[in-house]
Design a protein around this motif. Structure first.
Motif, PDB file in Angstrom:
ATOM      1  N   LEU A 156       0.820  -1.215   0.000  1.00 50.12           N
ATOM      2  CA  LEU A 156       0.000   0.000   0.000  1.00 50.12           C
ATOM      3  C   LEU A 156       0.852   1.263   0.000  1.00 50.12           C
ATOM      4  O   LEU A 156       0.415   2.311  -0.472  1.00 50.12           O
ATOM      5  N   ALA A 157       2.060   1.174   0.546  1.00 51.57           N
ATOM      6  CA  ALA A 157       2.893   2.364   0.698  1.00 51.57           C
ATOM      7  C   ALA A 157       3.839   2.599  -0.465  1.00 51.57           C
ATOM      8  O   ALA A 157       4.166   3.746  -0.783  1.00 51.57           O
ATOM      9  N   VAL A 158       4.279   1.523  -1.115  1.00 48.67           N
ATOM     10  CA  VAL A 158       5.294   1.660  -2.151  1.00 48.67           C
ATOM     11  C   VAL A 158       4.775   2.537  -3.299  1.00 48.67           C
ATOM     12  O   VAL A 158       3.618   2.448  -3.705  1.00 48.67           O
ATOM     13  N   GLY A 159       5.638   3.436  -3.757  1.00 46.02           N
ATOM     14  CA  GLY A 159       5.271   4.316  -4.859  1.00 46.02           C
ATOM     15  C   GLY A 159       4.470   5.527  -4.451  1.00 46.02           C
ATOM     16  O   GLY A 159       4.024   6.289  -5.315  1.00 46.02           O
ATOM     17  N   THR A 160       4.265   5.733  -3.136  1.00 48.33           N
ATOM     18  CA  THR A 160       3.516   6.901  -2.661  1.00 48.33           C
ATOM     19  C   THR A 160       4.415   7.750  -1.764  1.00 48.33           C
ATOM     20  O   THR A 160       5.513   7.353  -1.383  1.00 48.33           O
ATOM     21  N   ARG A 161       3.920   8.911  -1.375  1.00 48.36           N
ATOM     22  CA  ARG A 161       4.682   9.786  -0.491  1.00 48.36           C
ATOM     23  C   ARG A 161       4.733   9.268   0.941  1.00 48.36           C
ATOM     24  O   ARG A 161       5.411   9.853   1.794  1.00 48.36           O
ATOM     25  N   VAL A 162       4.033   8.166   1.204  1.00 42.18           N
ATOM     26  CA  VAL A 162       4.182   7.505   2.501  1.00 42.18           C
ATOM     27  C   VAL A 162       5.628   7.104   2.713  1.00 42.18           C
ATOM     28  O   VAL A 162       6.118   7.041   3.848  1.00 42.18           O
ATOM     29  N   MET A 163       6.350   6.868   1.622  1.00 44.47           N
ATOM     30  CA  MET A 163       7.750   6.447   1.686  1.00 44.47           C
ATOM     31  C   MET A 163       8.704   7.632   1.846  1.00 44.47           C
ATOM     32  O   MET A 163       9.908   7.437   1.970  1.00 44.47           O
ATOM     33  N   GLN A 164       8.178   8.844   1.847  1.00 45.28           N
ATOM     34  CA  GLN A 164       9.021  10.035   1.935  1.00 45.28           C
ATOM     35  C   GLN A 164       8.860  10.704   3.298  1.00 45.28           C
ATOM     36  O   GLN A 164       7.803  10.591   3.926  1.00 45.28           O
TER      37      GLN A 164
END
Length: 261
Positions: free
Chosen positions: A170-178
């Motif tokens: 769900l998090a990969v490729g989103t700003r959740v990872m930033q």
């Protein structure tokens, strides 16, 4: 002691003298005679008022410091501890209207209390979940989660630490990872990806802090913490985030609205 009226000792009480003195000063704090940031009368003034030795006064002041009511500043004296209270309204803090305005819950609550919110110590890692987190997210222990750890501050004072665990897919490729997850926080990012939030479950307990929590939150001796674990569910019942939070109890009031039927 004209600036702070304090009662005299009860000579027939079986309560120790230093505890009576602590009771008097505590009452002054609780009733507002001594406000947050005020200086407690000096040891010399308290000795004169009560007619006791310096060590007796110090024992009394140590009790108050151990309860988290006061803080000693080297060379300046003892002061009533400042408590930047934020009213944490459980029924409103995750309302979608706040995310639509680009504000996460912490920002809304802190600004509502007249404080300035900041976040630091942000760390993002990818790892296998603990058994508890895996169970809450209905994941296999071999699946990956993204862990977002951060510290929250009000007017520069640390008040809360939190780690969110989100399924990696769900998090990969989103700003959740930033580090900067963008307006509205990680919940806004998850909803943008189609995971519309439906409800939250929270478990709250109070305990004494661990050593690393005392350092990170700059806690005074005797101040406990709230340990809160929240699970966020999307429409359809899927758990999409677990947040493990440690909060300073002298910074928050937890407020709940409960239906009567």
């Amino acid at each position: 002691m004209s600036e702070l009226p304090l009662p005299h000792l009860d000579p027939i009480s079986d309560r120790a003298v230093f505890r009576q003195i602590a009771d008097h000063i505590r009452h002054a704090i609780e009733t507002g005679a001594l406000s947050a940031g005020d200086k407690v009368p000096s040891e010399a003034k308290l000795m004169q008022h009560y007619g006791v030795a310096r060590m007796t006064i110090r024992h009394a002041l140590q009790i108050l410091q151990g309860e988290g009511l006061t803080v000693a500043e080297h060379g300046r004296g003892v002061f009533v501890r400042t408590r930047p209270l934020v009213r944490r309204l459980a029924s409103d803090r995750f309302a979608r209207r706040h995310r639509d305005l680009g504000k996460a819950a912490f920002i809304v609550e802190t600004e509502g209390a007249g404080g300035t919110p900041t976040v630091d110590s942000i760390a993002i890692t990818e790892a296998n979940p603990s058994p508890d987190v895996a169970a809450r997210l209905a994941l296999d222990l071999r699946e990956l989660v993204v862990a977002r750890t951060r510290r929250y501050l009000i007017n520069g004072q640390p008040v809360e630490m939190a780690t969110s665990y989100i399924p990696h897919a769900l998090a990969v490729g989103t700003r959740v990872m930033q580090p900067d997850s963008g307006p509205g926080g990680i919940y806004a990012r998850l909803e943008e990806k189609g995971h519309r939030l439906e409800r939250f479950e929270e478990e709250v307990r109070a305990r004494m802090p661990y050593r690393d929590e005392v350092r990170a939150l700059e806690l005074a001796p005797g101040v406990p913490v709230f340990h809160l674990i929240r699970t966020a569910y999307a429409v359809g019942g899927r758990a999409i985030e677990v947040c493990d939070t440690v909060m300073s109890t002298d910074a928050y009031v937890l407020t709940y609205e409960l239906p009567a039927s």
